[in-house]
Design a protein around this motif. Structure first.
Motif: not given
Lengths: 389, 184
Positions: B130-146
């Motif tokens: 994982v690249n810390a600068t380009t990482f999307d902080a919402k990756t594991g959250l429910v909206e993305n998962l859905g």
């Protein structure tokens, strides 16, 4: 994170914790007063003015009683049971938004902090998870007591909680579909105007949720785990002193949290009619910062008013309705509430498709018509005079 | 020795949290296998699920953590505990712990361990970093998962739902009382 925000959050968390304990403490007093009122008695009035020190006296008595552990009991689990019960009960109030935001400036910086211990975007799931863990305290304690009555009480509590959790979750799903978020704050903000409170858009879901909340809290008419006519004291038969106190206290905390949850999900949380007018007038007269804070404070007071009403409602029902039989309880949960809540989800989905929010009233109307029809078609009961021998 | 000390000095707070959580996970998982009383085993398993949920939160998957607690710790383990409380009211059941079963479980567990280690050693180089600068902080959250579940993975998702439905219908069929059966 900013240290100022962190310390403000710390203060809010401590206050929420303290208020939870205080309300649970005075719920015991309120319960006895309400019981006395409904039975035309006076109730506790000896300790302090109007008996207000009664909870303190009770707690003192609990602490100084003998702490007894049965010799055949599994000692550590016997201690773990009440600890788990009170731990899970206290955890759940963390995500409830008690009010809007507080604005203040510190060190020439402006801050806006929400009146809520933590804001997570899965608040509803968090509460649901913690509630589903609450049964472990009862089960572990009931089993560890090495007593048949305790074990039966624990088993009853477990099966009752599992059964009603399903209907509870399904009735929640309808709300989540309408809001599109799992955050409690988002659900509350959705209900800003009075006629969009979820109790008006989801009347059936509200009734199902309320009943399931009674079952999850093990309150009358669903208090079969501690049914004294059949099971002595149920799961806490063997408990004494403050361990028993923890179990009883956990029940009152659960009641407080469910009341807060019901008011947040269905009764608009800290919103009240004409709120925009009030906060606008306050901000005009007192300034943007002070006016906003006062408006938030009024919202918090309104929210606690709703919570107190539901706590009273819990007590009112306890001293009005008789207890269910166990098979009736299971039939109600599995054969009535689960199908109804699935139907509720389907109808809500159809309503959302056609952009009509009040679609679930259809089920309510159909049910009322069916009830009237069935009562009209039922054979008339005539009173047969008893034959004298 | 100095290497270990420097390793601990370079860790972030999240790293310390991970280590503590891992130690706790292993301890509770070991207690599941070693506990004499099945009730303690079940409680150990519940603790293990909690620790796994902690790991999910560290991996930024809040939704998965919450669902893990609700489904596994909240529902399935309650049923486990429920059943074991009924079954094991008297003595410990020693019959199933013959030498043959012990040997068989050691063999099966050993094969699983060898397999996992091989996979890990072979594939660990291919895991994307994982690249810390380009990482999307919402990756594991429910909206993305859905969104993912209902777009890219719609077929496996629906198939799993059908599987659950089949299992539910099967359970109802098995549990149904036939005419003439006695009530418990």
């Amino acid at each position: 994170m900013d240290l100022t925000i962190l310390s403000t959050k710390g203060i809010i968390i401590l206050v929420v914790f303290g208020i939870t304990l205080l309300i649970a403490m005075y719920s015991t007093y309120a319960e006895r007063k309400v019981a006395a009122f409904l039975q035309d008695r006076i109730g506790p009035n000896r300790a302090g003015p109007w008996g207000l020190l009664q909870p303190v006296a009770d707690a003192g008595k609990m602490f100084f009683k003998e702490d007894f552990i049965p010799s055949q009991a599994s000692k550590w689990l016997f201690i773990l049971g009440p600890c788990l019960a009170i731990l899970t009960a206290l955890m759940s109030s963390a995500v409830i938004p008690f009010g809007d935001t507080i604005r203040f400036s510190w060190d020439s910086k402006n801050y806006e902090v929400a009146v809520q211990a933590i804001e997570i975007n899965i608040g509803v799931l968090y509460i649901f998870g913690v509630v589903s863990l609450g049964v472990y305290g009862i089960m572990v304690g009931g089993w560890a007591s090495n007593n048949k009555f305790s074990l039966l009480g624990a088993i009853r509590a477990a099966s009752q909680n599992i059964s009603y959790e399903i209907a509870l979750g399904l009735s929640l799903i309808a709300i989540l579909m309408m809001t599109g978020s799992l955050s409690l704050r988002a659900i509350i903000d959705e209900q800003a105007s009075f006629f969009e409170w979820n109790v008006f858009t989801q009347p059936l879901g509200f009734i199902i949720f309320l009943t399931c909340a009674f079952a999850e809290c093990n309150r009358t008419p669903f208090d079969l785990p501690e049914c004294e006519t059949e099971l002595v004291g149920g799961y806490h038969t063997e408990y004494s002193s403050m361990k028993l106190g923890f179990y009883l206290f956990a029940e009152y905390i659960n009641m407080f949290v469910s009341s807060a949850f019901i008011s947040a999900l269905y009764f608009g949380g800290f919103h009240y009619p004409f709120m925009d007018l009030v906060s606008g007038a306050l901000e005009n007269s007192l300034g943007a910062v002070a006016g906003h804070n006062v408006a938030t404070l009024i919202g918090v007071v309104v929210f606690f008013g709703k919570i107190f009403f539901f706590i009273f409602f819990f007590m009112w029902v306890r001293w009005t309705l008789p207890r269910f039989r166990y098979d009736q309880l299971m039939n109600l949960g599995w054969k009535t509430f689960i199908p109804l809540s699935i139907l509720n989800v389907v109808i809500t989905g159809a309503g959302l498709l056609f952009n009509f929010k009040y679609s679930t009233w259809l089920i309510a109307i159909v049910m009322i018509v069916l009830a009237v029809m069935s009562s009209a078609r039922a054979p008339k009961r005539t009173v047969v005079p008893q034959q004298t021998v | 020795m100095t290497e270990t000390i420097t390793f601990f000095k370079t860790l972030t707070p999240t790293g310390y949290l991970f280590l503590a959580l891992t130690a706790l996970t292993l301890l509770s998982a070991i207690s599941v296998v070693t506990a004499r009383n099945p009730i303690y085993s079940v409680l150990g398993l519940i603790a293990t699920f909690f620790c796994l949920s902690g790991h999910y939160i560290l991996l930024n998957a809040q939704f998965l953590a919450a669902v893990n607690i609700i489904v596994y710790a909240g529902a399935i383990m309650v049923l486990f505990l429920f059943t074991i409380m009924f079954l094991n009211l008297r003595k410990e059941d020693e019959e199933s712990k013959t030498n043959l079963t012990k040997m068989a479980s050691v063999v099966v567990g050993g094969i699983l361990m060898v397999m996992l280690i091989t996979i890990f050693r072979a594939k660990s180089a291919q895991v994307p970093v994982v690249n810390a600068t380009t990482f999307d902080a919402k990756t594991g959250l429910v909206e993305n998962l859905g969104n993912l579940l209902y777009s890219d993975y719609i077929l496996p998702f629906e198939l799993a739902s059908v599987l659950f439905l089949v299992a539910m219908v099967g359970a109802v069929m098995l549990g149904k009382r036939e005419a003439g059966d006695r009530h418990f």
